[in-house]
Design an enzyme around this catalytic site. Structure first.
Site, PDB file in Angstrom:
ATOM      1  N   HIS A  42       5.949  59.076 -74.422  1.00  0.00           N
ATOM      2  CA  HIS A  42       5.096  57.904 -74.225  1.00  0.00           C
ATOM      3  C   HIS A  42       5.451  57.294 -72.870  1.00  0.00           C
ATOM      4  O   HIS A  42       6.629  57.125 -72.554  1.00  0.00           O
ATOM      5  CB  HIS A  42       5.308  56.888 -75.347  1.00  0.00           C
ATOM      6  N   HIS A  54       1.683  49.455 -70.635  1.00  0.00           N
ATOM      7  CA  HIS A  54       1.380  50.821 -71.048  1.00  0.00           C
ATOM      8  C   HIS A  54       0.058  50.861 -71.794  1.00  0.00           C
ATOM      9  O   HIS A  54      -0.512  49.837 -72.147  1.00  0.00           O
ATOM     10  CB  HIS A  54       2.528  51.421 -71.872  1.00  0.00           C
ATOM     11  N   CYS A 164      -1.600  57.682 -72.246  1.00  0.00           N
ATOM     12  CA  CYS A 164      -0.626  56.828 -71.582  1.00  0.00           C
ATOM     13  C   CYS A 164      -0.099  57.436 -70.286  1.00  0.00           C
ATOM     14  O   CYS A 164       0.190  56.710 -69.322  1.00  0.00           O
ATOM     15  CB  CYS A 164       0.534  56.501 -72.524  1.00  0.00           C
TER      16      CYS A 164
END
Length: 198
Positions: A42, A54, A164
């Site tokens: 991530h 994010h 992301c």
């Protein structure tokens, strides 16, 4: 020639093992944390003062795995930043702990490397580096992330087309790219290729 190969190998190995002390983070850093036993990562942009911007799953889109049936619909808001998991998504700003937490585990933070040597890129091409050059200053990176946060205009989350890593790479370079998903797509295509029975 051997020295160059050795240096590229060592640079590649640094990508695999390099963890970051959160105290060493600087605004504009592209960081990531592994999830699901290291099967994916991530990504986000470190803003400042312990906060990360994010891109998360938007409503109606599936993550890598569907949410567990035993996971509650909502969880208490984070006392540090107010983030409440499972209450929406898109471009968000959370504390570093919310960024790196998966279930109840706080995962290590890693730097994402730009301008990776080709050998290092091939050694660990799973969302840890790319060969793109970072063309923006740290201030420009944070500004790009904040503008996308304010407008919440990065589009719908899509696991392979707009995730992301695309977001963080765009903030750093102006280019939407995800080597993590490109790598997995290539692996899937290889397994789908018909076998030649000559």
């Amino acid at each position: 020639m051997m020295n160059k190969i050795k240096k590229e190998f060592e640079d590649g190995m640094k990508l695999i093992w390099k963890k970051v002390d959160p105290k060493d983070l600087k605004p504009g850093d592209h960081i990531y944390a592994y999830r699901l036993y290291g099967s994916y990562s991530h990504h986000g942009i470190y803003a400042e003062d312990g906060y990360v911007i994010h891109f998360t799953r938007t409503e109606g889109k599936e993550a890598i795995l569907p949410r567990s049936r035993v996971e509650p619909e909502t969880v208490p808001a984070c006392p540090e930043c107010g983030y409440q998991k499972n209450t929406g998504g898109g471009v968000i700003k959370t504390c570093l702990d919310c960024f790196r937490r998966a279930r109840k585990t706080l995962h290590s933070i890693h730097y994402f490397m730009y301008g990776a040597p080709q050998l290092g890129f091939l050694l660990k091409n799973s969302g840890t580096c790319n060969t793109l050059s970072c063309t923006r200053s740290p201030q420009e990176v944070v500004k790009a992330a904040n503008e996308l946060l304010k407008s919440d205009d990065f589009g719908e989350y899509d696991l392979t087309g707009n995730n992301c890593e695309h977001f963080a790479t765009y903030c750093k370079t102006g280019v939407r790219a995800s080597v993590q998903t490109a790598f997995y797509d290539a692996c899937l295509m290889k397994h789908k290729e018909p076998k030649n029975h000559s």
